[in-house]
Design an enzyme around this catalytic site. Sequence first.
Site, PDB file in Angstrom:
ATOM      1  NE  ARG A   1      -9.238   8.446   4.518  1.00 29.26           N
ATOM      2  CZ  ARG A   1      -9.471   7.528   5.471  1.00 29.26           C
ATOM      3  NH1 ARG A   1      -8.726   6.458   5.566  1.00 29.26           N
ATOM      4  NH2 ARG A   1     -10.436   7.707   6.337  1.00 29.26           N
TER       5      ARG A   1
ATOM      6  CB  THR B   1      -9.253   1.361   7.338  1.00 27.74           C
ATOM      7  OG1 THR B   1      -8.829   1.989   6.134  1.00 27.74           O
ATOM      8  CG2 THR B   1     -10.604   0.719   7.140  1.00 27.74           C
TER       9      THR B   1
ATOM     10  CG  ASN C   1      -1.821   1.162   1.313  1.00 23.42           C
ATOM     11  OD1 ASN C   1      -1.406   2.298   1.120  1.00 23.42           O
ATOM     12  ND2 ASN C   1      -3.087   0.918   1.604  1.00 23.42           N
TER      13      ASN C   1
ATOM     14  CG  HIS D   1      -8.231   4.088   1.330  1.00 25.94           C
ATOM     15  ND1 HIS D   1      -8.396   3.869   2.680  1.00 25.94           N
ATOM     16  CD2 HIS D   1      -9.449   4.467   0.880  1.00 25.94           C
ATOM     17  CE1 HIS D   1      -9.658   4.092   3.015  1.00 25.94           C
ATOM     18  NE2 HIS D   1     -10.313   4.470   1.934  1.00 25.94           N
TER      19      HIS D   1
ATOM     20  CG  HIS E   1       0.964   6.417   4.694  1.00 18.65           C
ATOM     21  ND1 HIS E   1       0.009   7.379   4.969  1.00 18.65           N
ATOM     22  CD2 HIS E   1       0.490   5.263   5.214  1.00 18.65           C
ATOM     23  CE1 HIS E   1      -0.980   6.821   5.644  1.00 18.65           C
ATOM     24  NE2 HIS E   1      -0.716   5.537   5.809  1.00 18.65           N
TER      25      HIS E   1
ATOM     26  CG  HIS F   1      -5.382  -2.015   9.377  1.00 17.30           C
ATOM     27  ND1 HIS F   1      -5.052  -1.480  10.582  1.00 17.30           N
ATOM     28  CD2 HIS F   1      -5.817  -0.974   8.622  1.00 17.30           C
ATOM     29  CE1 HIS F   1      -5.290  -0.181  10.577  1.00 17.30           C
ATOM     30  NE2 HIS F   1      -5.754   0.148   9.384  1.00 17.30           N
TER      31      HIS F   1
ATOM     32  CD  GLU G   1      -6.964  -6.322   2.993  1.00 22.55           C
ATOM     33  OE1 GLU G   1      -7.239  -5.907   1.837  1.00 22.55           O
ATOM     34  OE2 GLU G   1      -6.167  -5.743   3.750  1.00 22.55           O
TER      35      GLU G   1
ATOM     36  CD  GLU H   1      -7.155  -0.245   1.245  1.00 24.63           C
ATOM     37  OE1 GLU H   1      -7.508   0.675   2.008  1.00 24.63           O
ATOM     38  OE2 GLU H   1      -6.167  -0.926   1.460  1.00 24.63           O
TER      39      GLU H   1
ATOM     40  NE  ARG I   1      -7.382  11.415   5.655  1.00 28.59           N
ATOM     41  CZ  ARG I   1      -7.740  10.706   6.728  1.00 28.59           C
ATOM     42  NH1 ARG I   1      -6.872   9.903   7.314  1.00 28.59           N
ATOM     43  NH2 ARG I   1      -8.944  10.806   7.234  1.00 28.59           N
TER      44      ARG I   1
END
Length: 238
Positions: A44, A100, A6, A42, A9, A192, A150, A69, A48
Amino acid sequence: MRLGVNIDHIATVRQARRGAWPDPVEAALICQRAGATSVVCHLREDRRHIRDEDVRRLKRALSIPLNLEISIAPSVIKTALAIRPDQITLVPERRQELTTEGGLDALTLRRRLQPIVRRFQQRRIAVSLFVEPAISQLDAARALGVESIELHTGRYANAAAAAAAGRRASVQALQRAAAYARGTGLAVAAGHGIGYDNVQPIARLRDIEELNIGFSIISRALWVGLDRAVREMRRLLR
Ligand code: PXP
């Protein structure tokens, strides 16, 4: 065990200055070269970190699958249907959350989820649901006809940092859920809060086929570079 990385970031850092760098697409290509088997991001609702154009560019640039996602908000669903990633993972989303929190309640939301799942599948986009390791959630996922689930490993990750007994119980819960889901024909991923220090007990679970990991790999990359951070995680998964 497959590894989805992922890259949200990378975009978080870019958005700190709202410029073009560091570029999540460049990061995704490094992950691909280092042995990631898919890239996860993701989109969102508040955009963000990852933005629509990132997803479009990722889809064009990658030769490994792109797993997007999203929540079930109509605006992100519309974008995802237009961009057509290889897979979408439906997750719960709250504006105020840092990341999440908890799995999607597939049982309570089943009537809202059904047409959404069908629309993606009609566009040949595979659908996964991010759920807690609970049999009722797996049955709901199965009834919705999704390709995969998942399992949320947040509880395991929190317990792993605390007492050994809690950690054992949460590994067993994940194992039971993974075996049950595989038995019903679902493909099983998990993720996660997984890091270099807590990945191995999960990597040993036979019925989990893929781990999706973000924060720990991107953080480690600050010290050793992204290529090495991904390769180190790959080694632990083996
Ligand atoms: N899987 C899902 C469904 C997620 O929402 C996230 C966080 O965006 C992850 C995996 C990765 O979690 P982490 O960043 O803690 O590794």
